[in-house]
Design a protein around this motif. Structure first.
Motif, PDB file in Angstrom:
ATOM      1  N   MET A  82       0.896  -0.959  -0.220  1.00 59.75           N
ATOM      2  CA  MET A  82      -0.072  -0.003   0.126  1.00 59.75           C
ATOM      3  C   MET A  82       0.988   1.340   0.105  1.00 59.75           C
ATOM      4  O   MET A  82       0.590   2.134  -0.707  1.00 59.75           O
ATOM      5  N   LEU A  83       1.830   1.286   1.130  1.00 57.54           N
ATOM      6  CA  LEU A  83       2.786   2.464   1.056  1.00 57.54           C
ATOM      7  C   LEU A  83       3.297   2.518  -0.446  1.00 57.54           C
ATOM      8  O   LEU A  83       3.912   3.602  -0.670  1.00 57.54           O
ATOM      9  N   PHE A  84       3.866   1.394  -0.769  1.00 56.95           N
ATOM     10  CA  PHE A  84       4.794   1.345  -2.233  1.00 56.95           C
ATOM     11  C   PHE A  84       3.867   2.046  -3.158  1.00 56.95           C
ATOM     12  O   PHE A  84       4.353   2.975  -4.113  1.00 56.95           O
ATOM     13  N   ARG A  85       2.580   1.892  -3.437  1.00 59.72           N
ATOM     14  CA  ARG A  85       1.641   2.328  -4.367  1.00 59.72           C
ATOM     15  C   ARG A  85       1.586   3.780  -4.205  1.00 59.72           C
ATOM     16  O   ARG A  85       1.479   4.506  -5.127  1.00 59.72           O
TER      17      ARG A  85
ATOM     18  N   ALA B 212       4.481  20.921 -29.348  1.00 57.12           N
ATOM     19  CA  ALA B 212       4.371  19.163 -29.571  1.00 57.12           C
ATOM     20  C   ALA B 212       4.988  18.593 -28.031  1.00 57.12           C
ATOM     21  O   ALA B 212       4.418  17.569 -27.722  1.00 57.12           O
ATOM     22  N   TRP B 213       6.139  19.286 -27.450  1.00 59.69           N
ATOM     23  CA  TRP B 213       6.517  18.700 -26.097  1.00 59.69           C
ATOM     24  C   TRP B 213       5.431  18.659 -25.254  1.00 59.69           C
ATOM     25  O   TRP B 213       5.224  17.637 -24.366  1.00 59.69           O
ATOM     26  N   ILE B 214       4.732  19.704 -24.973  1.00 58.06           N
ATOM     27  CA  ILE B 214       3.783  19.780 -24.141  1.00 58.06           C
ATOM     28  C   ILE B 214       2.466  18.814 -24.266  1.00 58.06           C
ATOM     29  O   ILE B 214       2.097  18.055 -23.383  1.00 58.06           O
ATOM     30  N   ILE B 215       2.196  18.519 -25.402  1.00 58.97           N
ATOM     31  CA  ILE B 215       1.291  17.469 -25.983  1.00 58.97           C
ATOM     32  C   ILE B 215       1.616  16.164 -25.441  1.00 58.97           C
ATOM     33  O   ILE B 215       1.166  15.420 -24.849  1.00 58.97           O
ATOM     34  N   VAL B 216       3.106  15.991 -25.865  1.00 59.75           N
ATOM     35  CA  VAL B 216       3.720  14.522 -25.499  1.00 59.75           C
ATOM     36  C   VAL B 216       3.558  14.407 -23.871  1.00 59.75           C
ATOM     37  O   VAL B 216       3.330  13.203 -23.529  1.00 59.75           O
ATOM     38  N   GLN B 217       3.962  15.323 -23.166  1.00 58.61           N
ATOM     39  CA  GLN B 217       3.867  15.407 -21.796  1.00 58.61           C
ATOM     40  C   GLN B 217       2.628  15.106 -21.242  1.00 58.61           C
ATOM     41  O   GLN B 217       2.241  14.280 -20.282  1.00 58.61           O
ATOM     42  N   ILE B 218       1.491  15.627 -21.780  1.00 59.65           N
ATOM     43  CA  ILE B 218      -0.096  15.493 -21.343  1.00 59.65           C
ATOM     44  C   ILE B 218      -0.381  14.170 -21.813  1.00 59.65           C
ATOM     45  O   ILE B 218      -0.972  13.512 -20.951  1.00 59.65           O
ATOM     46  N   ILE B 219      -0.102  13.577 -22.797  1.00 56.49           N
ATOM     47  CA  ILE B 219      -0.567  12.303 -23.594  1.00 56.49           C
ATOM     48  C   ILE B 219       0.100  11.179 -22.483  1.00 56.49           C
ATOM     49  O   ILE B 219      -0.615  10.385 -22.165  1.00 56.49           O
ATOM     50  N   LEU B 220       1.591  11.220 -22.793  1.00 59.05           N
ATOM     51  CA  LEU B 220       2.428  10.299 -22.241  1.00 59.05           C
ATOM     52  C   LEU B 220       2.954  10.765 -20.891  1.00 59.05           C
ATOM     53  O   LEU B 220       4.057  11.198 -20.775  1.00 59.05           O
ATOM     54  N   PRO B 221       2.349  10.883 -19.489  1.00 58.01           N
ATOM     55  CA  PRO B 221       2.752  11.671 -18.557  1.00 58.01           C
ATOM     56  C   PRO B 221       4.523  11.269 -18.062  1.00 58.01           C
ATOM     57  O   PRO B 221       5.181  12.309 -18.110  1.00 58.01           O
TER      58      PRO B 221
ATOM     59  N   ALA C  76       3.752   5.965  -2.730  1.00 57.85           N
ATOM     60  CA  ALA C  76       4.920   6.423  -3.183  1.00 57.85           C
ATOM     61  C   ALA C  76       5.428   6.591  -4.499  1.00 57.85           C
ATOM     62  O   ALA C  76       5.900   7.524  -5.026  1.00 57.85           O
ATOM     63  N   LEU C  77       4.781   5.520  -5.186  1.00 58.21           N
ATOM     64  CA  LEU C  77       5.041   5.347  -6.778  1.00 58.21           C
ATOM     65  C   LEU C  77       4.103   6.529  -7.246  1.00 58.21           C
ATOM     66  O   LEU C  77       4.446   7.154  -8.254  1.00 58.21           O
ATOM     67  N   ALA C  78       2.786   6.368  -6.962  1.00 56.41           N
ATOM     68  CA  ALA C  78       1.885   7.411  -7.407  1.00 56.41           C
ATOM     69  C   ALA C  78       2.576   8.908  -7.108  1.00 56.41           C
ATOM     70  O   ALA C  78       2.415   9.723  -8.257  1.00 56.41           O
ATOM     71  N   VAL C  79       3.122   9.362  -6.083  1.00 56.31           N
ATOM     72  CA  VAL C  79       3.841  10.715  -5.811  1.00 56.31           C
ATOM     73  C   VAL C  79       4.804  10.716  -6.671  1.00 56.31           C
ATOM     74  O   VAL C  79       4.956  12.056  -7.062  1.00 56.31           O
ATOM     75  N   ALA C  80       5.582   9.587  -6.711  1.00 48.69           N
ATOM     76  CA  ALA C  80       6.999  10.015  -7.657  1.00 48.69           C
ATOM     77  C   ALA C  80       6.296  10.200  -9.068  1.00 48.69           C
ATOM     78  O   ALA C  80       6.983  11.267 -10.075  1.00 48.69           O
ATOM     79  N   VAL C  81       5.332   9.487  -9.686  1.00 44.01           N
ATOM     80  CA  VAL C  81       4.767   9.696 -10.999  1.00 44.01           C
ATOM     81  C   VAL C  81       4.226  11.125 -10.983  1.00 44.01           C
ATOM     82  O   VAL C  81       4.648  11.924 -12.071  1.00 44.01           O
ATOM     83  N   LEU C  82       3.696  11.496 -10.079  1.00 50.05           N
ATOM     84  CA  LEU C  82       3.122  12.948 -10.364  1.00 50.05           C
ATOM     85  C   LEU C  82       4.367  14.330 -10.079  1.00 50.05           C
ATOM     86  O   LEU C  82       4.391  15.213 -11.007  1.00 50.05           O
ATOM     87  N   VAL C  83       5.201  13.574  -9.371  1.00 51.63           N
ATOM     88  CA  VAL C  83       6.313  15.002  -9.234  1.00 51.63           C
ATOM     89  C   VAL C  83       7.214  14.860 -10.633  1.00 51.63           C
ATOM     90  O   VAL C  83       7.550  15.806 -11.013  1.00 51.63           O
ATOM     91  N   ILE C  84       7.384  13.789 -11.146  1.00 54.61           N
ATOM     92  CA  ILE C  84       8.054  13.661 -12.536  1.00 54.61           C
ATOM     93  C   ILE C  84       7.267  14.374 -13.457  1.00 54.61           C
ATOM     94  O   ILE C  84       7.958  15.101 -14.302  1.00 54.61           O
ATOM     95  N   PHE C  85       5.867  13.916 -13.498  1.00 56.99           N
ATOM     96  CA  PHE C  85       5.056  14.660 -14.482  1.00 56.99           C
ATOM     97  C   PHE C  85       5.141  16.061 -14.392  1.00 56.99           C
ATOM     98  O   PHE C  85       5.102  16.854 -15.465  1.00 56.99           O
TER      99      PHE C  85
END
Length: 129
Positions: free
Chosen positions: A1-4, A37-46, A6-15
Motif C-alpha cells: 500500500m505504501l509502495f503504491r 508538441a513537447w507539451i502535448i507529449v507530456q500530457i498524453i504520456l505523462p 510512493a509510486l503515485a507521488v513519484a509519477v506525479l512529481v516527475i510529470f
C-alpha cells in the motif's frame, strides 16, 4: 500500500517537473520537436513524456544567462521618468495656482457688480425715497 502511494507521488512529481520545465524553456531552445508538441507529449504520456523531455528535448549545456535590459526596469529607476514627473508636478501646481487666482478675480468682479455704487442709490439710509 505504501509502495503504491510512493509510486503515485513519484509519477506525479516527475510529470509536474517535466511539464513545468517544458513550459519555462524558451521555444527556440527545445530539441527534437517544437515546444507545443513537447507539451502535448507530456500530457498524453505523462511519465514517458517527462523522461523523453529530460533525455532528448531539454536544452543541453550551462544555463542561459538572463538577458540584461539596457533600460531601467522600474519607473523609479528611470531618470527621464523622474524628470518628467517633476515637470508634470510643477505644471499641475502652476495650473492650480492660476485657476485659484482666476476664481478669486471672477469672485471679486461678481461682488463688484452686486454692490450698489455710492451716489446712484435712490433710497435713503432708512429705505424711503
Amino acid at each position: 500500500m505504501l509502495f503504491r502511494v510512493a509510486l503515485a507521488v513519484a509519477v506525479l512529481v516527475i510529470f509536474v517537473y517535466g511539464l513545468v520545465d517544458v513550459i519555462r524553456t524558451e521555444g527556440r531552445l527545445t530539441r527534437g520537436i517544437s515546444k507545443p508538441a513537447w507539451i502535448i507529449v507530456q500530457i498524453i504520456l505523462p511519465v514517458l513524456g517527462a523522461i523523453l523531455w529530460l533525455l532528448i528535448g531539454r536544452p543541453r549545456g550551462t544555463a542561459q544567462p538572463r538577458p540584461s535590459y539596457p533600460h531601467p526596469t522600474a519607473p523609479d529607476d528611470d531618470p527621464d521618468f523622474l524628470r518628467n514627473l517633476e515637470a508634470r508636478r510643477r505644471n499641475q501646481a502652476e495650473a492650480e495656482r492660476l485657476k485659484k487666482l482666476k476664481d478669486e478675480l471672477d469672485a471679486k468682479a461678481k461682488d463688484g457688480e452686486r454692490k450698489p455704487r455710492h451716489g446712484t442709490d435712490e433710497h435713503d439710509a432708512d429705505g424711503l425715497k
